[in-house]
Design a protein around this motif. Structure first.
Motif, PDB file in Angstrom:
ATOM      1  N   GLY A  75       0.799  -1.220   0.000  1.00 57.40           N
ATOM      2  CA  GLY A  75       0.000   0.000   0.000  1.00 57.40           C
ATOM      3  C   GLY A  75       0.822   1.255   0.000  1.00 57.40           C
ATOM      4  N   THR A  76       2.142   1.119  -0.143  1.00 56.13           N
ATOM      5  CA  THR A  76       3.032   2.275  -0.233  1.00 56.13           C
ATOM      6  C   THR A  76       3.938   2.079  -1.455  1.00 56.13           C
ATOM      7  OG1 THR A  76       4.973   1.469   0.994  1.00 56.13           O
ATOM      8  CG2 THR A  76       3.089   2.254   2.294  1.00 56.13           C
ATOM      9  N   HIS A 134       0.943  12.629   8.447  1.00 58.18           N
ATOM     10  CA  HIS A 134       0.835  11.200   8.150  1.00 58.18           C
ATOM     11  C   HIS A 134      -0.473  10.809   7.475  1.00 58.18           C
ATOM     12  CE1 HIS A 134       4.562  10.105  10.162  1.00 58.18           C
ATOM     13  NE2 HIS A 134       4.227  10.915  11.143  1.00 58.18           N
ATOM     14  N   GLY A 135      -1.366  11.771   7.279  1.00 59.46           N
ATOM     15  CA  GLY A 135      -2.639  11.473   6.628  1.00 59.46           C
ATOM     16  C   GLY A 135      -3.703  11.078   7.623  1.00 59.46           C
ATOM     17  N   GLN A 137      -5.780   8.687   7.821  1.00 59.18           N
ATOM     18  CA  GLN A 137      -5.819   7.265   8.164  1.00 59.18           C
ATOM     19  C   GLN A 137      -4.418   6.677   8.277  1.00 59.18           C
ATOM     20  OE1 GLN A 137      -8.592   5.233   8.787  1.00 59.18           O
ATOM     21  NE2 GLN A 137      -9.622   7.205   8.904  1.00 59.18           N
ATOM     22  N   ASP A 139      -2.105   7.065   6.078  1.00 61.26           N
ATOM     23  CA  ASP A 139      -1.728   6.583   4.747  1.00 61.26           C
ATOM     24  C   ASP A 139      -0.435   7.193   4.218  1.00 61.26           C
ATOM     25  OD1 ASP A 139      -3.897   4.863   4.474  1.00 61.26           O
ATOM     26  OD2 ASP A 139      -5.187   6.438   3.687  1.00 61.26           O
ATOM     27  N   ALA A 143      -1.554  10.136   0.801  1.00 59.69           N
ATOM     28  CA  ALA A 143      -2.597  11.050   1.245  1.00 59.69           C
ATOM     29  C   ALA A 143      -2.140  12.497   1.110  1.00 59.69           C
ATOM     30  CB  ALA A 143      -2.980  10.756   2.695  1.00 59.69           C
ATOM     31  N   ALA A 149       3.668   6.211   6.080  1.00 60.21           N
ATOM     32  CA  ALA A 149       2.385   5.532   6.280  1.00 60.21           C
ATOM     33  C   ALA A 149       2.418   4.727   7.574  1.00 60.21           C
ATOM     34  CB  ALA A 149       2.070   4.639   5.085  1.00 60.21           C
ATOM     35  N   LYS A 152      -0.361   1.755   8.253  1.00 64.33           N
ATOM     36  CA  LYS A 152      -0.408   0.556   7.433  1.00 64.33           C
ATOM     37  C   LYS A 152       0.147  -0.653   8.195  1.00 64.33           C
ATOM     38  CE  LYS A 152      -1.839   2.324   3.454  1.00 64.33           C
ATOM     39  NZ  LYS A 152      -3.072   1.875   2.775  1.00 64.33           N
ATOM     40  N   ASN A 208      -6.187  -1.780   8.077  1.00 67.32           N
ATOM     41  CA  ASN A 208      -5.374  -1.529   6.891  1.00 67.32           C
ATOM     42  C   ASN A 208      -4.408  -2.671   6.582  1.00 67.32           C
ATOM     43  OD1 ASN A 208      -6.600   0.968   6.697  1.00 67.32           O
ATOM     44  ND2 ASN A 208      -5.003   2.028   7.831  1.00 67.32           N
TER      45      ASN A 208
END
Length: 209
Positions: A75-76, A134-135, A137, A139, A143, A149, A152, A208
């Motif tokens: 996811g990154t 860091h966003g 959520q 992310d 983000a 992230a 995650k 996540n």
């Protein structure tokens, strides 16, 4: 079969400091990692973190460092490098460790108690002091934030609560991650408020994965 390969690539000994291994690690780093993490692994805000930051190298265990290289972070933008084999992964780790300026405190930090707290309160603090970078959520860069992230599973399933706690408290020099504890902290969070944030992050880990 792939899962078995990953198990075989788990490091069983501490990273060595042999000069030939350092040279091999530097070569592999420059062929595989420099494009994101930059020369000397200093990183680039909003793009890739510094891997030679003194506080990072002092607090990150070999298992965290090598496991992240091996598995990447789903996811990154960090892909897995299991194809380099254990020797190659460890060589990159040796090269990064050669930049260390502070004593290795990872064992002491990882032995800290597990966080206990209120994830609802933790979310409130996260939204106020962490989400900007860091966003919302956790992310990270995707983000639009300048921070990694941290929400995650690829990060959270490798770090201890002590690692997160120490990073929140004291931050990392020469990065945008400032400390959040004490009068000089950006928010002067209490120990309980920091643990609330950690408990909230552990809830994000479940979401996540």
């Amino acid at each position: 079969m792939y899962a078995l390969l990953l198990c075989l690539l788990v490091p069983t000994t501490a990273i060595s400091d042999d000069s030939l291994v350092i040279a091999k690690g530097k070569d592999l780093y420059e062929k595989n990692c420099v494009f994101c993490h930059q020369a000397d692994a200093i990183g680039k805000a909003g793009f890739a973190p510094s891997l030679t930051n003194p506080e990072f190298l002092s607090t990150a265990s070999d298992e965290l460092l090598l496991g992240t290289i091996r598995d990447g972070r789903l996811g990154t933008g960090m892909p897995p490098f299991a194809h380099l084999g254990l020797d190659g992964i460890e060589a990159i780790g040796v090269y990064l460790r050669a930049h260390s300026e502070l004593p290795d405190r990872s064992a002491e930090i990882d032995s800290q108690h597990k966080a206990q707290g209120d994830p609802v309160a933790g979310k409130l603090w996260f939204d106020q002091v962490c989400a900007t970078c860091h966003g919302p959520q956790g992310d990270g860069y995707i983000a639009g934030g300048t921070g990694t992230a941290i929400g995650k599973a690829g990060f959270l399933n490798k770090v201890s609560d002590g690692f997160i706690r120490t990073t929140i408290k004291f931050g990392r020099s020469n990065t945008r991650m400032r400390g959040f504890s004490g009068p000089a902290g950006l928010a002067n969070l209490t120990d309980q408020e920091i643990d609330d944030i950690i408990v909230y992050l552990r809830e994000l880990e479940k979401q996540n994965h």
